[in-house]
Design a protein around this motif. Structure first.
Motif, PDB file in Angstrom:
ATOM      1  N   GLU A 123      14.722 -50.127 -46.636  1.00 52.27           N
ATOM      2  CA  GLU A 123      14.002 -51.291 -46.109  1.00 52.27           C
ATOM      3  C   GLU A 123      14.125 -52.495 -47.036  1.00 52.27           C
ATOM      4  N   ARG A 124      14.403 -52.231 -48.304  1.00 51.26           N
ATOM      5  CA  ARG A 124      14.503 -53.305 -49.299  1.00 51.26           C
ATOM      6  C   ARG A 124      15.948 -53.569 -49.710  1.00 51.26           C
ATOM      7  N   GLY A 125      16.877 -53.087 -48.899  1.00 51.35           N
ATOM      8  CA  GLY A 125      18.279 -53.436 -49.099  1.00 51.35           C
ATOM      9  C   GLY A 125      19.135 -52.427 -49.822  1.00 51.35           C
ATOM     10  N   LEU A 126      18.542 -51.380 -50.385  1.00 53.00           N
ATOM     11  CA  LEU A 126      19.330 -50.342 -51.057  1.00 53.00           C
ATOM     12  C   LEU A 126      19.581 -49.217 -50.053  1.00 53.00           C
ATOM     13  N   THR A 127      20.685 -49.309 -49.346  1.00 53.58           N
ATOM     14  CA  THR A 127      20.946 -48.419 -48.213  1.00 53.58           C
ATOM     15  C   THR A 127      21.879 -47.255 -48.544  1.00 53.58           C
ATOM     16  N   ARG A 128      22.443 -47.247 -49.744  1.00 50.01           N
ATOM     17  CA  ARG A 128      23.432 -46.210 -50.054  1.00 50.01           C
ATOM     18  C   ARG A 128      22.818 -44.811 -50.028  1.00 50.01           C
ATOM     19  N   SER A 129      21.593 -44.680 -50.523  1.00 55.14           N
ATOM     20  CA  SER A 129      20.937 -43.371 -50.511  1.00 55.14           C
ATOM     21  C   SER A 129      20.792 -42.853 -49.088  1.00 55.14           C
ATOM     22  N   ARG A 130      20.419 -43.743 -48.175  1.00 56.16           N
ATOM     23  CA  ARG A 130      20.271 -43.330 -46.779  1.00 56.16           C
ATOM     24  C   ARG A 130      21.614 -42.898 -46.199  1.00 56.16           C
ATOM     25  N   SER A 131      22.670 -43.653 -46.514  1.00 54.60           N
ATOM     26  CA  SER A 131      23.996 -43.297 -46.010  1.00 54.60           C
ATOM     27  C   SER A 131      24.431 -41.933 -46.539  1.00 54.60           C
ATOM     28  N   VAL A 132      24.158 -41.694 -47.817  1.00 59.64           N
ATOM     29  CA  VAL A 132      24.528 -40.407 -48.410  1.00 59.64           C
ATOM     30  C   VAL A 132      23.733 -39.277 -47.771  1.00 59.64           C
ATOM     31  N   GLN A 133      22.442 -39.493 -47.568  1.00 58.64           N
ATOM     32  CA  GLN A 133      21.613 -38.464 -46.950  1.00 58.64           C
ATOM     33  C   GLN A 133      22.085 -38.142 -45.539  1.00 58.64           C
ATOM     34  N   GLU A 134      22.455 -39.171 -44.800  1.00 59.19           N
ATOM     35  CA  GLU A 134      22.955 -38.943 -43.444  1.00 59.19           C
ATOM     36  C   GLU A 134      24.256 -38.146 -43.485  1.00 59.19           C
ATOM     37  N   GLY A 135      25.117 -38.483 -44.456  1.00 62.14           N
ATOM     38  CA  GLY A 135      26.361 -37.742 -44.605  1.00 62.14           C
ATOM     39  C   GLY A 135      26.121 -36.293 -44.999  1.00 62.14           C
ATOM     40  N   LEU A 136      25.178 -36.077 -45.921  1.00 61.36           N
ATOM     41  CA  LEU A 136      24.849 -34.711 -46.336  1.00 61.36           C
ATOM     42  C   LEU A 136      24.279 -33.903 -45.175  1.00 61.36           C
ATOM     43  N   ALA A 137      23.468 -34.556 -44.350  1.00 60.78           N
ATOM     44  CA  ALA A 137      22.893 -33.863 -43.193  1.00 60.78           C
ATOM     45  C   ALA A 137      23.985 -33.428 -42.224  1.00 60.78           C
ATOM     46  N   ARG A 138      24.974 -34.300 -42.025  1.00 64.34           N
ATOM     47  CA  ARG A 138      26.089 -33.931 -41.142  1.00 64.34           C
ATOM     48  C   ARG A 138      26.885 -32.772 -41.733  1.00 64.34           C
TER      49      ARG A 138
END
Length: 308
Positions: A123-138
């Motif tokens: 929400e504050r602009g640091l989106t890499r963690s979310r992208s990594v988590q989504e990739g790990l979930a896949r």
């Protein structure tokens, strides 16, 4: 994920209370989407947290008191640097797999709500963690699908033993590895007991090994290797005889292609195969083989003439 036992006596274990005490002294907290070695680079995405948001960050960084007792072997990121009122460095922490925290005590600690922290950072602009988590979930979903597919392909009567072999790695890797070996031994013993006829057993194992041949990525997993080890433990002459006793199914041919290109087989038996089996396998690969099979064939495996 691989872990190593943390050094220390356990007297310096991380707790949420200690974390809050550190953040209560903070004037600002800088979070950078990088490892500590790279965190000072000015061109990397970063977030500076001040005022009331530091308290909110403290809530999101709450950990399971006492820590895990070990350390993840990866470097970790994002890097969280805490500065005092005079600009002095108070502490530097790292997140690991967006689910653990390092730097607060003598071992890592699991976050109580890693996804909430990931969402807050995004929400504050640091989106890499979310992208990594989504990739790990896949990746986790795909690995779970593969494991189920492999267990379902087990010969009749071996599914439960196969499920024991396919259990995913645990935090205590050494213990998991030992348990995996024991499960593989039980599976092999059960296969011998359930299918005492070596020809039948070998053909069933070839079809089971063939499951791994059609995967587009990821290679052979530890559970595939459990089947491969059983085939390599069989008498090579009996294996070859089982392959020519009657026509192999496409799945069995896939498994044969996996087996006959392994270092263990070719080092002991060479790359050549009996003519009927060689012809059948090469025909199968030319008609419906994977890129990996064709690569091996073109490099002289399966008794084929090398073309590259």
């Amino acid at each position: 994920m691989y872990y190593e036992e943390a050094e220390g006596t356990g007297e310096d274990r991380p707790t949420t209370a200690r974390l809050r005490q550190v953040l209560e002294r903070a004037e600002r907290v800088v979070i950078v989407e990088a490892s500590p070695a790279e965190a000072d680079s000015a061109d990397l995405p970063r977030l500076t947290v001040t005022g009331a948001e530091i308290g909110e960050l403290a809530r999101l960084l709450a950990i399971v008191d006492g820590g895990t007792g070990d350390r993840c072997r990866c470097i970790g990121w994002p890097t969280i640097t805490i500065y005092g009122t005079r600009g002095d460095l108070i502490a530097r922490w790292t997140l690991h797999h967006q689910s653990g925290l390092r730097g607060l005590g003598d071992c890592d600690a699991d976050l109580r709500d890693g996804p909430a922290l990931t969402a807050w950072l995004a929400e504050r602009g640091l989106t890499r963690s979310r992208s990594v988590q989504e990739g790990l979930a896949r990746e986790e979903a795909e690995e779970e699908r593969r494991q189920k597919e492999w267990i379902q392909a087990a010969p009749e009567g071996l599914a439960q033993a196969a499920a024991d072999v396919a259990r995913p790695p645990a935090r205590d890797y050494e213990a998991w590895s030992g348990g995996r070996q024991q499960a593989g031994d039980r599976l092999a013993a059960l296969a011998q007991q359930r299918y005492p006829d070596s020809g039948e057993r070998i053909r069933l194992l070839l079809a089971w090994l063939g499951v791994s041949a059609r995967r587009s990525s990821g290679g052979m997993k530890w559970y595939d290797m459990a089947v491969l080890r059983q085939l390599l433990a069989e008498n090579p002459g009996v294996v070859l005889a089982a392959c020519v006793a009657s026509p192999l199914t496409p799945a069995q041919l896939d498994g044969a292609a996996q087996l006959f290109r392994t270092v263990e087989w070719t080092k002991a038996q060479g790359r050549n195969l009996p003519k009927p089996l060689k012809s059948l396998l090469i025909e199968h690969i030319r008609a419906d083989g994977t890129d990996a099979m064709r690569f091996c064939m073109n490099h002289g495996y399966y008794g084929a003439k090398r073309t590259v």
